[in-house]
Every structure is written in C-alpha cells, then in structure tokens.
Motif scaffolding. Structure first.
Motif, PDB file in Angstrom:
ATOM      1  N   SER A 136       3.365   0.668   7.012  1.00  0.00           N
ATOM      2  CA  SER A 136       4.288   1.764   7.313  1.00  0.00           C
ATOM      3  C   SER A 136       4.266   2.789   6.188  1.00  0.00           C
ATOM      4  N   PRO A 137       4.542   4.065   6.480  1.00  0.00           N
ATOM      5  CA  PRO A 137       4.555   5.099   5.436  1.00  0.00           C
ATOM      6  C   PRO A 137       5.617   4.790   4.373  1.00  0.00           C
ATOM      7  N   VAL A 138       5.208   4.811   3.121  1.00  0.00           N
ATOM      8  CA  VAL A 138       6.102   4.505   2.003  1.00  0.00           C
ATOM      9  C   VAL A 138       5.815   5.490   0.881  1.00  0.00           C
ATOM     10  N   THR A 139       6.888   5.926   0.213  1.00  0.00           N
ATOM     11  CA  THR A 139       6.754   6.762  -0.977  1.00  0.00           C
ATOM     12  C   THR A 139       7.437   6.051  -2.138  1.00  0.00           C
ATOM     13  N   LEU A 140       6.678   5.830  -3.208  1.00  0.00           N
ATOM     14  CA  LEU A 140       7.207   5.168  -4.396  1.00  0.00           C
ATOM     15  C   LEU A 140       7.632   6.186  -5.440  1.00  0.00           C
ATOM     16  N   ASN A 141       8.482   5.764  -6.340  1.00  0.00           N
ATOM     17  CA  ASN A 141       8.814   6.536  -7.531  1.00  0.00           C
ATOM     18  C   ASN A 141       8.131   5.842  -8.700  1.00  0.00           C
ATOM     19  N   ALA A 142       6.909   6.288  -9.030  1.00  0.00           N
ATOM     20  CA  ALA A 142       6.083   5.533  -9.966  1.00  0.00           C
ATOM     21  C   ALA A 142       5.148   6.473 -10.702  1.00  0.00           C
ATOM     22  N   ASP A 143       4.425   5.905 -11.673  1.00  0.00           N
ATOM     23  CA  ASP A 143       3.414   6.628 -12.429  1.00  0.00           C
ATOM     24  C   ASP A 143       2.088   6.453 -11.706  1.00  0.00           C
TER      25      ASP A 143
END
Length: 410
Positions: free
Chosen positions: A297-304
């Motif tokens: 599923s489409p996912v957006t992380l808050n990461a480097d």
C-alpha cells in the motif's frame, strides 16, 4: 367496668394500680426491646464512620430481624477491618520498597511542592528528608524534571556534582488532587561502564586488525633484511616483499576507513519519503540479477532518505551476492504495512544462513572481500530511525529474508 361495678373503693384503687403498673412495665419492656437495639445499631454505624471497626453487637442471629441486622453489621465491620488491615500492610510494603529502592523518588503536589522523598532522593540532594519536604521543585533544583517529556535523560547538578540522570514522570491523585511522581536514576556510572567496555572492544578490534597487518610486514621485512645481508640485492624477493607490505598497508587503511565510517554516522535528517519511489530506486541499482518489486500500500515515511538508501542498497547487494553464490537468478523486494509499522523485505535464492549469531558484529564477514560493516551500519541506521533489521532463513524455501522494520507516524 371496675369503676362502674359494685366494688369498694379499696378494691377499685388496688386493681387500678395493678393494671397501670402492668401497663407501665410492659411499656418499659417494649421500649427496651426496641430502643436499645436501635441505639446499638446507631453506635455501631457511628463507630464505622469513625474508622473504629472493633465494635460488635451481641445477639447477632439470623432467627429474627434485629438479630439479622446485628449479624450483617458485625460482618460489615469485620470486612472493613480486614480491608483496612490489607491497605495498611500494602502501604507499609510500598513505603518500605520506596525507601529501600536505589533510585530517587519524589512526589510533588499541584503547586510543585515536595510532599515525599525516599532515602535515595534525600541522599541525592545531600540533605535529610525533613529539610527538603515542603520546599518547591525550583528550590531543590528539580524544576526541569517537571517540564517537557515524561521520560528522558537530563544533565543535572546536585550538591556540586553534575551527572546524567534517567527521568520518568507520572501523575497520581491523592484526596482528589493531582500530584506528580518523579523517579531519577543516576546513569553516570552505567554510562562510564558502557564507555569503558566500548573502549575495550574498540582496542581489541583495532589491536587484532593492526597486529594482523603488522605481523606479516615485520616478518617480510626481516626476511628481506636477511636476504640482502646474505646475497646483496635480490630484486625478485625485494619486489615480492614490498608488494606484500603494500597490500597489508592498503588493507589496514581500508579497515581504518571502514571503522571511521561506522563511528561517524550522523543523526538522521528527517523528511517525507515515499516508500515506493525509495524501494524502486534502490532495486534499480542492482544489475547482476533480476530484482523484482512487489508493491504494498502507498506509504510515506518521515525519514532520512540518503541513509535508508544505504540500508536498502546493502540488503539488496547482499541478497544478490547470496543468489549468485548458490546459482540463483533473482531477488524479490517488497513492503507491508501493519499496526503502525512498515516492513520492507528482501528475499534471495541463496544458500541461507547457517548461523546468524555474528551477522551484526562489526567487521565480521563471510565474503572473501567483504568489509564486515554493511549489516552493522544498516542496523545502526535503522535503530536511529526507531526501527530494526533482522535476517532469517525463508520458511519452506531456499534462501534468506532480510526485513527492515520502520515506524510509520501517519
């Protein structure tokens, strides 16, 4: 009938007094029968209200209504007595535990005035409990522990001594009013022990690698010196020896560069990262075997993104190496999301893992030309993002599965 009948006055008065006396006796007996039990019940209820659970009523029986009331009141008094005894024993145990525990415990009321401090807390502030109870958190130097996050590590100074303390704060109510419970644990000694152990491990690793390089260099140098002393200049032996020395020096230089890379990993710079684009970008860099992407599923992380690129590239490269080693021709990469976590998996067709104990130990490698920092660096990056990296053999199939788990904040 007595006064209207044909009786003498003496008979009339005698019988009248006997009748009135009997009636008064019956009335007083009835009063005692009714009023006295009610007074007993009232006294018992008053005793319960005053927390006196020792009063018991006589005549408690289930054969009549008043006796049944006495029986119920006696049972209630015994139940309350047992409950109070249990509460007092629990409170005594809690006070003993708080007193004996080797971490500082402080309780503040809603005005941030200290209401309770255990022995470790008094020792931390270098003052007896009688002198600190009733003072504000600001006066005691504890105001910082009542602000901000409920858990953390604080640099604090007490009695002229600065140290690092693990802090946990929670709330509770006493008599309906909110209070704060602060627990401080001195981490300085534990950190010093960890630091000493880290230095010892570092010295062992560095000593091992440097000695591995210096031993052949020293041996070859002595051999060349002896050869030159016996036969003069010998170009063949000298050339081979210098080549060996250069090779070991180059290996030592690569080792030191790899160690510096592992030790100087910066903190992650968080930014939105689309998982599909990230996975496809890393998978597209491997050209030796076919890398298939199984999208989730489409996912957006808050990461480097740069650091996670390095992790996924390392995992895909290792998977490709394993597949080629066992004659495989493909690697599968995909992701799954469940309950606030993102799992990115990399599956190969290699021989699998005979033993996973040392896989994440720095500089441990099973490859002839491996540096031994890829998995250690990947795990360090994952933990810096609040995640993990695990490796395991595939169930029912040949090969290994590497799984990168990262938290999803939205």
């Amino acid at each position: 009938m007595l006064w209207l009948g044909d009786y003498s006055d003496k008979t009339r008065w005698t019988l009248a007094l006997i009748t009135v006396g009997c009636w008064l006796g019956f009335a007083f007996a009835a009063r005692e029968r009714v009023i006295r039990p009610l007074q007993t019940i009232a006294n018992m209820i008053a005793g319960l209200r005053e927390d006196d659970f020792s009063i018991r009523a006589r005549g408690a029986t289930s054969e009549d209504d008043l006796g049944l009331a006495f029986l119920e009141l006696n049972t209630l008094g015994e139940t309350l007595r047992q409950q109070r005894l249990g509460a007092e024993e629990a409170s005594a145990l809690l006070r003993r535990v708080i007193t004996e525990v080797d971490v500082a415990v402080f309780a503040f009321d809603e005005q941030q005035v200290l209401q309770l401090a255990n022995r470790a807390g008094a020792r931390l502030l270098a003052r007896p409990s009688e002198q600190i109870v009733g003072r504000t958190a600001e006066q005691l130097g504890l105001a910082e522990s009542l602000r901000g996050e409920s858990t953390g590590v604080l640099d604090m100074t007490f009695a002229g001594r600065t140290g690092r303390y693990g802090m946990r704060r929670s709330t509770f109510r006493q008599q309906g009013r909110p209070h704060s419970l602060v627990v401080l644990a001195d981490l300085s000694r534990a950190l010093r022990d960890e630091e000493r152990q880290a230095w010892q491990r570092l010295i062992r690793v560095l000593g091992h690698e440097i000695n591995n390089s210096l031993a052949p260099i020293k041996s070859v140098a002595q051999t060349l010196q002896a050869s030159v002393s016996r036969n003069g200049s010998s170009e063949g032996n000298l050339s081979e020896g210098l080549a060996l020395i250069a090779g070991r020096a180059e290996a030592l230089s690569r080792f030191m560069s790899a160690y510096a890379r592992l030790a100087r990993l910066p903190r992650p710079k968080l930014a939105p990262l689309e998982v599909e684009a990230w996975v496809r970008r890393a998978a597209g860099l491997e050209t030796r075997v076919a890398v298939s992407v199984t999208p989730g599923s489409p996912v957006t992380l808050n990461a480097d993104g740069d650091q996670l690129d390095q992790v996924l590239i390392n995992l895909v490269t290792n998977a490709a190496d394993a597949s080629l080693q066992a004659g495989g021709s493909s690697v599968e990469v995909g992701w799954e999301r469940s309950e606030g976590w993102l799992d990115v998996y990399v599956r190969d067709e290699g021989p699998g893992l005979p033993n996973s104990t040392n896989l994440f130990v720095p500089f441990f490698t099973t490859k002839p030309n491996g540096s031994g920092i890829g998995l250690a660096l990947s795990r360090q990056i994952a933990e810096g993002h609040g995640g993990t990296v695990t490796l395991s053999n595939r169930a029912g199939e040949k090969g290994c599965e590497a799984r990168l788990r990262l938290p999803v904040t939205s």
